[in-house]
Enzyme design. Sequence first.
Site, PDB file in Angstrom:
ATOM      1  N   CYS A 231       0.835  -1.195   0.000  1.00  0.00           N
ATOM      2  CA  CYS A 231       0.000   0.000   0.000  1.00  0.00           C
ATOM      3  C   CYS A 231       0.878   1.257   0.000  1.00  0.00           C
ATOM      4  O   CYS A 231       1.625   1.490  -0.931  1.00  0.00           O
ATOM      5  CB  CYS A 231      -0.983  -0.036   1.162  1.00  0.00           C
ATOM      6  SG  CYS A 231      -2.301   1.200   1.007  1.00  0.00           S
TER       7      CYS A 231
ATOM      8  N   HIS B 176      -3.886  -4.575   0.142  1.00  0.00           N
ATOM      9  CA  HIS B 176      -3.625  -4.998   1.512  1.00  0.00           C
ATOM     10  C   HIS B 176      -3.737  -6.518   1.593  1.00  0.00           C
ATOM     11  O   HIS B 176      -4.834  -7.047   1.811  1.00  0.00           O
ATOM     12  CB  HIS B 176      -4.635  -4.367   2.474  1.00  0.00           C
ATOM     13  CG  HIS B 176      -4.475  -2.896   2.657  1.00  0.00           C
ATOM     14  ND1 HIS B 176      -3.618  -2.356   3.587  1.00  0.00           N
ATOM     15  CD2 HIS B 176      -5.043  -1.848   2.019  1.00  0.00           C
ATOM     16  CE1 HIS B 176      -3.677  -1.034   3.526  1.00  0.00           C
ATOM     17  NE2 HIS B 176      -4.534  -0.699   2.578  1.00  0.00           N
TER      18      HIS B 176
ATOM     19  N   GLU C  57      -3.001  -8.433   3.977  1.00  0.00           N
ATOM     20  CA  GLU C  57      -3.478  -8.836   5.309  1.00  0.00           C
ATOM     21  C   GLU C  57      -4.988  -8.740   5.442  1.00  0.00           C
ATOM     22  O   GLU C  57      -5.571  -9.284   6.390  1.00  0.00           O
ATOM     23  CB  GLU C  57      -2.790  -7.991   6.389  1.00  0.00           C
ATOM     24  CG  GLU C  57      -3.322  -6.575   6.567  1.00  0.00           C
ATOM     25  CD  GLU C  57      -2.812  -5.575   5.536  1.00  0.00           C
ATOM     26  OE1 GLU C  57      -3.103  -4.375   5.693  1.00  0.00           O
ATOM     27  OE2 GLU C  57      -2.118  -5.986   4.589  1.00  0.00           O
TER      28      GLU C  57
END
Length: 218
Positions: free
Chosen positions: A83, A192, A194
């Site tokens: 990001c 992202h 995650e």
Amino acid sequence: METVAVIDYGMGNLHSVVRALEHEATDAQRILLTDDPDVLRAADRLVFPGQGAAGDAMQALARRGLDRLLPELTADRPFLGLCLGQQILMQHSEESGGVDLLGILPGEVARFPEMQGVDGRRLKIPHMGWNRVMPAGEHPLWHGLPATPWFYFVHSYRVQPADANDVAGRTDYGETFASALARGSLFTMQCHPEKSAACGLRLLHNFLRWDGDGPGAT
């Protein structure tokens, strides 16, 4: 024991990145969240996440001396930028009234223009939600992923690399933009991982097993 260092400069949801990496790490890997230059220099692999504005990020890096250290850290070991951690590696951003970045990769960071979707409606900025990444050729971090995997995005700016050979993946949102970059042992994504469920965890799994230039992760 191999050390995987997550670079802590106070920007973004760092602990969710740490948890996702811990989920995919081997028994021989430890995940450390740190801004200690000595620990970062000694780490076997590095993750550079981030959320927020480019100007704030550069100030936070400078306060810790990491703006001078990061070019060294990206040169010789597996390095993953996520990001804002992708954008900060470029040369310059339009954000924050215009700000010089680290200059590790050639190119600029620009805000999405006003755009229309295929239905004629104006597209919302930021680009937020799930979208596909179209890999631009083979790379070890794509191993085991679908042909066009889904990832989660939240961003108003996107990178515009000067060298097309650095593009590892592209995404469509009103235009086709570079959503993943790769050069040597460096790999970056605008999304992202995650927050990207199985595809994101698989990408992190691959990164944690990547030698930086090998034929693929397993």
